[in-house]
Design a protein around this motif. Structure first.
Motif, PDB file in Angstrom:
ATOM      1  N   GLY A   1       0.773  -1.237   0.000  1.00 17.49           N
ATOM      2  CA  GLY A   1       0.000   0.000   0.000  1.00 17.49           C
ATOM      3  C   GLY A   1       0.803   1.284   0.000  1.00 17.49           C
ATOM      4  N   ASP A   2       2.069   1.245   0.472  1.00 21.36           N
ATOM      5  CA  ASP A   2       2.831   2.493   0.570  1.00 21.36           C
ATOM      6  C   ASP A   2       2.929   3.237  -0.772  1.00 21.36           C
ATOM      7  OD1 ASP A   2       3.246   2.315   3.312  1.00 21.36           O
ATOM      8  OD2 ASP A   2       5.124   1.219   3.123  1.00 21.36           O
ATOM      9  N   PRO A   3       3.282   2.563  -1.875  1.00 20.32           N
ATOM     10  CA  PRO A   3       3.337   3.282  -3.157  1.00 20.32           C
ATOM     11  C   PRO A   3       1.970   3.857  -3.575  1.00 20.32           C
ATOM     12  CG  PRO A   3       4.569   1.240  -3.306  1.00 20.32           C
ATOM     13  CD  PRO A   3       3.802   1.181  -2.023  1.00 20.32           C
ATOM     14  N   PHE A   4       0.874   3.165  -3.234  1.00 20.13           N
ATOM     15  CA  PHE A   4      -0.464   3.700  -3.526  1.00 20.13           C
ATOM     16  C   PHE A   4      -0.663   5.030  -2.792  1.00 20.13           C
ATOM     17  CE2 PHE A   4      -1.238  -0.711  -4.616  1.00 20.13           C
ATOM     18  CZ  PHE A   4      -2.317  -0.726  -5.494  1.00 20.13           C
ATOM     19  N   LEU A   5      -0.288   5.058  -1.501  1.00 14.56           N
ATOM     20  CA  LEU A   5      -0.456   6.279  -0.696  1.00 14.56           C
ATOM     21  C   LEU A   5       0.400   7.411  -1.255  1.00 14.56           C
ATOM     22  CD1 LEU A   5      -0.453   4.622   2.844  1.00 14.56           C
ATOM     23  CD2 LEU A   5      -2.435   5.597   1.682  1.00 14.56           C
ATOM     24  N   GLN A   6       1.591   7.055  -1.784  1.00 15.14           N
ATOM     25  CA  GLN A   6       2.478   8.070  -2.357  1.00 15.14           C
ATOM     26  C   GLN A   6       1.862   8.672  -3.621  1.00 15.14           C
ATOM     27  OE1 GLN A   6       5.747   5.380  -2.478  1.00 15.14           O
ATOM     28  NE2 GLN A   6       5.901   5.447  -0.258  1.00 15.14           N
TER      29      GLN A   6
ATOM     30  N   GLN B   1      -7.251   2.714   5.717  1.00 13.67           N
ATOM     31  CA  GLN B   1      -6.534   3.177   4.512  1.00 13.67           C
ATOM     32  C   GLN B   1      -7.379   4.193   3.749  1.00 13.67           C
ATOM     33  OE1 GLN B   1      -3.610   1.963   5.670  1.00 13.67           O
ATOM     34  NE2 GLN B   1      -2.941   1.511   3.596  1.00 13.67           N
ATOM     35  N   TYR B   2      -8.705   3.948   3.695  1.00 17.77           N
ATOM     36  CA  TYR B   2      -9.597   4.929   3.043  1.00 17.77           C
ATOM     37  C   TYR B   2      -9.523   6.261   3.781  1.00 17.77           C
ATOM     38  CZ  TYR B   2     -11.907   1.290   0.228  1.00 17.77           C
ATOM     39  OH  TYR B   2     -12.174   0.292  -0.673  1.00 17.77           O
ATOM     40  N   ALA B   3      -9.638   6.194   5.116  1.00 14.87           N
ATOM     41  CA  ALA B   3      -9.647   7.411   5.930  1.00 14.87           C
ATOM     42  C   ALA B   3      -8.350   8.199   5.761  1.00 14.87           C
ATOM     43  CB  ALA B   3      -9.855   7.036   7.396  1.00 14.87           C
ATOM     44  N   MET B   4      -7.231   7.463   5.736  1.00 19.18           N
ATOM     45  CA  MET B   4      -5.910   8.095   5.685  1.00 19.18           C
ATOM     46  C   MET B   4      -5.640   8.770   4.340  1.00 19.18           C
ATOM     47  SD  MET B   4      -2.349   6.101   6.216  1.00 19.18           S
ATOM     48  CE  MET B   4      -3.046   5.018   7.424  1.00 19.18           C
ATOM     49  N   SER B   5      -6.248   8.258   3.277  1.00 21.39           N
ATOM     50  CA  SER B   5      -5.919   8.735   1.924  1.00 21.39           C
ATOM     51  C   SER B   5      -7.048   9.568   1.312  1.00 21.39           C
ATOM     52  CB  SER B   5      -5.640   7.535   1.019  1.00 21.39           C
ATOM     53  OG  SER B   5      -6.826   6.746   0.899  1.00 21.39           O
TER      54      SER B   5
ATOM     55  N   VAL C   1      -7.349   5.467  -1.589  1.00 18.68           N
ATOM     56  CA  VAL C   1      -6.760   4.119  -1.541  1.00 18.68           C
ATOM     57  C   VAL C   1      -7.556   3.263  -0.569  1.00 18.68           C
ATOM     58  CG1 VAL C   1      -4.684   2.754  -1.028  1.00 18.68           C
ATOM     59  CG2 VAL C   1      -4.456   5.046  -2.014  1.00 18.68           C
ATOM     60  N   GLY C   2      -7.962   2.082  -1.031  1.00 16.23           N
ATOM     61  CA  GLY C   2      -8.626   1.123  -0.153  1.00 16.23           C
ATOM     62  C   GLY C   2      -7.647   0.068   0.311  1.00 16.23           C
ATOM     63  N   GLY C   3      -7.929  -0.544   1.455  1.00 11.79           N
ATOM     64  CA  GLY C   3      -7.120  -1.675   1.916  1.00 11.79           C
ATOM     65  C   GLY C   3      -7.653  -2.950   1.291  1.00 11.79           C
ATOM     66  N   PHE C   4      -6.812  -3.660   0.550  1.00 14.53           N
ATOM     67  CA  PHE C   4      -7.261  -4.814  -0.237  1.00 14.53           C
ATOM     68  C   PHE C   4      -7.008  -6.152   0.466  1.00 14.53           C
ATOM     69  CE2 PHE C   4      -6.776  -7.801  -3.879  1.00 14.53           C
ATOM     70  CZ  PHE C   4      -8.069  -7.680  -4.381  1.00 14.53           C
ATOM     71  N   TYR C   5      -5.864  -6.261   1.137  1.00 15.47           N
ATOM     72  CA  TYR C   5      -5.524  -7.442   1.948  1.00 15.47           C
ATOM     73  C   TYR C   5      -4.409  -7.047   2.895  1.00 15.47           C
ATOM     74  CZ  TYR C   5      -1.882  -7.971  -1.687  1.00 15.47           C
ATOM     75  OH  TYR C   5      -0.853  -7.746  -2.555  1.00 15.47           O
TER      76      TYR C   5
ATOM     77  N   ILE D   1      -0.469  -3.398   4.031  1.00 14.76           N
ATOM     78  CA  ILE D   1      -1.882  -3.427   3.681  1.00 14.76           C
ATOM     79  C   ILE D   1      -1.909  -3.172   2.183  1.00 14.76           C
ATOM     80  CG2 ILE D   1      -4.116  -2.308   3.946  1.00 14.76           C
ATOM     81  CD1 ILE D   1      -3.277  -1.749   6.891  1.00 14.76           C
ATOM     82  N   GLY D   2      -2.251  -4.195   1.428  1.00 14.89           N
ATOM     83  CA  GLY D   2      -2.281  -4.083  -0.034  1.00 14.89           C
ATOM     84  C   GLY D   2      -3.302  -3.039  -0.461  1.00 14.89           C
ATOM     85  N   GLY D   3      -3.080  -2.425  -1.606  1.00 15.56           N
ATOM     86  CA  GLY D   3      -3.937  -1.322  -2.039  1.00 15.56           C
ATOM     87  C   GLY D   3      -4.839  -1.637  -3.213  1.00 15.56           C
ATOM     88  N   ILE D   4      -5.846  -0.766  -3.391  1.00 16.11           N
ATOM     89  CA  ILE D   4      -6.701  -0.765  -4.575  1.00 16.11           C
ATOM     90  C   ILE D   4      -7.125   0.680  -4.813  1.00 16.11           C
ATOM     91  CG2 ILE D   4      -8.771  -1.376  -3.215  1.00 16.11           C
ATOM     92  CD1 ILE D   4      -9.757  -2.873  -5.797  1.00 16.11           C
ATOM     93  N   ALA D   5      -7.097   1.133  -6.067  1.00 17.48           N
ATOM     94  CA  ALA D   5      -7.363   2.545  -6.340  1.00 17.48           C
ATOM     95  C   ALA D   5      -7.810   2.778  -7.777  1.00 17.48           C
ATOM     96  CB  ALA D   5      -6.106   3.372  -6.065  1.00 17.48           C
ATOM     97  N   LEU D   6      -8.639   3.799  -7.943  1.00 16.96           N
ATOM     98  CA  LEU D   6      -9.048   4.270  -9.272  1.00 16.96           C
ATOM     99  C   LEU D   6      -8.072   5.363  -9.701  1.00 16.96           C
ATOM    100  CD1 LEU D   6     -12.810   4.728  -8.417  1.00 16.96           C
ATOM    101  CD2 LEU D   6     -11.937   3.041 -10.045  1.00 16.96           C
TER     102      LEU D   6
END
Length: 323
Positions: free
Chosen positions: A66-71, A96-100, A104-108, A234-239
């Motif tokens: 998830g870190d690269p997603f947040l970046q 993860q949603y709240a933080m970003s 970014v959602g938490g995927f796993y 925490i793995g990510g998912i994002a549009l």
């Protein structure tokens, strides 16, 4: 919108290849929407999304640390989306949603640890590593494989975790010692498990779930969680902002987060803990209840400047050293 554009979604996937493929195939089978999807490390995908910012070619990015997603979110390159089924997700995914700002959602989730080939260790009369301190012992010289932090989110998670655990200067002293024992830095954090299973290397440092798959397939593989404590992802998912096929991207996103999409991972041997708590998880998924987890600061270490600073320091002080 033309009819051809209605029937397609362009995705980038950074989790295990078989999960990427299974998800795309199942989504197409159930919806008729064609998935054009490439599989790359999170660091590579983050760079690609930045490069394409003026003219985005990707609609959805999913899986991988998830870190690269947040970046990428911090740089304003992702679209906010807070799903209606947010209450079906574990708290760590919701955070993860709240933080970003919902980008970014938490995927796993999964934890960092060691996987090792018991036959190789026995043949070389080496003890099974139990702690971070073990990996820097001289007898493990040339026996350890890790991924490269410039391309692999896994490696960045390892470094950021050690920095939080030991303090930055101590962590870098540790990484210099570990460098002497490292045989290769692979492009992806998914390389360690097969290489250990096939006996090409004795010990791999990566996410534990990857090694577990080979253990269940009866390879001489065992795992251990570092005794001092360890980081996790925490793995990510994002549009992606400016997605050309947003409606289809949302459908694929919702499928991936649904019990059907989340359970596909374990079916193809990806044994991370899924974010959706309404499905019964596969019993082979390693439990983190006995793992000593550090309090990983996703907010700080999910920042682009912090990632760049740590990787630059690693390249300068660690990678440049002779082995």
């Amino acid at each position: 919108m033309s009819t051809s554009a209605q029937g397609v979604v362009n995705a980038l996937c950074s989790t295990d290849g078989p999960w990427c493929e299974a998800a795309a195939a199942e989504f197409t089978r159930t919806t008729g929407i064609k998935v054009n999807q490439a599989h790359k490390g999170t660091g590579e995908i983050a760079a690609q999304i930045r490069a394409e910012a003026a003219n985005p070619k990707t609609d959805l990015w999913w899986g991988g640390t998830g870190d690269p997603f947040l970046q990428v979110a911090e740089q304003g390159l992702l679209d906010a989306y807070r799903p209606a089924y947010i209450n079906d997700l574990y708290d760590w995914a919701v955070r993860q949603y709240a933080m970003s700002g919902n980008q970014v959602g938490g995927f796993y989730t999964s934890t960092i640890g060691f996987g090792f080939n018991t036959e190789v260790l026995k043949k070389k009369k080496l003890a099974e590593p139990k702690c971070w301190a073990d990996l820097v012992k001289p007898e493990y010289r040339g026996e350890i494989e890790i991924s490269h932090p410039a391309s692999s989110g896994t490696a960045y998670t390892i470094i950021a975790g050690l920095v939080q655990q030991m303090g930055e200067d101590e962590a870098f002293e540790y990484l210099k010692k570990l460098h002497k024992n490292t045989t290769t830095y692979t492009r992806s954090g998914q390389a360690q498990a097969p290489n250990v299973a096939k006996g090409e290397v004795a010990i791999g440092v990566s996410f534990l779930f990857g090694f577990e798959k080979w253990r269940f397939e009866k390879y001489p593989v065992k795992t251990s969680s570092p005794c001092e404590g360890t980081g996790y992802e925490i793995g990510g998912i994002a549009l992606v902002k400016g997605a050309r096929n947003k409606a289809n991207a949302l459908k694929y996103y919702d499928f991936l987060m649904s019990p059907a999409g989340q359970s596909l991972g374990a079916k193809v041997g990806s044994l991370q803990t899924p974010a959706n708590k309404t499905l019964k998880p596969d019993p082979r998924i390693p439990s983190s209840s006995s793992v000593k987890l550090i309090k990983y600061d996703f907010e700080k270490y999910g920042k682009a400047a912090e990632r760049k600073r740590l990787i630059d320091r690693w390249t300068r002080e660690v990678e440049s050293l002779p082995r």
